[in-house]
Scaffold this motif. Structure first.
Motif, PDB file in Angstrom:
ATOM      1  N   CYS A   1      -9.709   1.032  -6.261  1.00 38.88           N
ATOM      2  CA  CYS A   1      -8.624   0.973  -5.287  1.00 38.88           C
ATOM      3  C   CYS A   1      -8.439   2.349  -4.660  1.00 38.88           C
ATOM      4  O   CYS A   1      -7.944   3.276  -5.311  1.00 38.88           O
TER       5      CYS A   1
ATOM      6  N   GLU B   1      -9.781  -4.215  -4.196  1.00 40.92           N
ATOM      7  CA  GLU B   1     -10.045  -3.626  -2.880  1.00 40.92           C
ATOM      8  C   GLU B   1     -11.536  -3.405  -2.626  1.00 40.92           C
ATOM      9  O   GLU B   1     -12.060  -3.847  -1.630  1.00 40.92           O
TER      10      GLU B   1
ATOM     11  N   SER C   1      -3.990   1.167  -1.342  1.00 47.86           N
ATOM     12  CA  SER C   1      -4.493  -0.181  -1.619  1.00 47.86           C
ATOM     13  C   SER C   1      -3.357  -1.201  -1.701  1.00 47.86           C
ATOM     14  O   SER C   1      -2.260  -0.908  -2.170  1.00 47.86           O
TER      15      SER C   1
ATOM     16  N   CYS D   1      -5.928  -1.335 -10.586  1.00 48.48           N
ATOM     17  CA  CYS D   1      -7.025  -2.152 -10.071  1.00 48.48           C
ATOM     18  C   CYS D   1      -7.597  -3.043 -11.162  1.00 48.48           C
ATOM     19  O   CYS D   1      -7.540  -2.699 -12.343  1.00 48.48           O
TER      20      CYS D   1
ATOM     21  N   GLY E   1       0.811  -1.219   0.000  1.00 45.24           N
ATOM     22  CA  GLY E   1       0.000   0.000   0.000  1.00 45.24           C
ATOM     23  C   GLY E   1       0.840   1.263   0.000  1.00 45.24           C
ATOM     24  O   GLY E   1       0.309   2.368  -0.001  1.00 45.24           O
TER      25      GLY E   1
ATOM     26  N   TYR F   1      -2.443  -0.207  -6.786  1.00 41.22           N
ATOM     27  CA  TYR F   1      -2.114  -0.933  -5.557  1.00 41.22           C
ATOM     28  C   TYR F   1      -0.642  -1.321  -5.615  1.00 41.22           C
ATOM     29  O   TYR F   1      -0.032  -1.353  -6.687  1.00 41.22           O
TER      30      TYR F   1
END
Length: 112
Positions: A96, A105, A100, A90, A56, A78
């Motif tokens: 996200c 997510e 993330s 994502c 993250g 992410y």
């Protein structure tokens, strides 16, 4: 020795400098050319091995010395632990948010 220091009669400091790392059995003082903490990691004082930025977050520069040098991953992307950049987007159908750690997510709401 478990690392984080070095053994040298010429240098009495003996502890690895912040932003560098000193593997066990190191016999010279560290420097930022050869021993800089790599991207994706940070190295506090007396670090035997680089510490990965948490998932993250990411760190695009060498020589980081604090977890605060790990930047939050922006929304829409992410990162996994040790990331030096945010390139993973994502998955389709998911959102996200900032920070993330995976591609799925938050599911996007279904359309009517």
């Amino acid at each position: 020795s478990l690392g984080g220091d070095w053994n040298s009669a010429e240098d009495v400091a003996g502890q690895c400098f912040n932003g560098t790392y000193c593997p066990s059995a190191m016999t010279r003082a560290p420097d930022l050319l050869r021993d800089a903490c790599p991207t994706g990691y940070y190295c506090p004082t007396a670090t035997p091995l680089p510490i990965a930025c948490p998932a993250g977050t990411y760190n695009p520069v060498t020589g980081a010395d604090d977890i605060d040098d790990c930047l939050e991953t922006p929304k829409g992307f992410y990162t996994i632990a040790g990331a030096s950049n945010y390139t993973q987007q994502c998955s389709p159908g998911y959102y996200c948010p900032v920070g993330s750690t995976g591609s799925r997510e938050v599911p996007c709401p279904e359309r009517f």
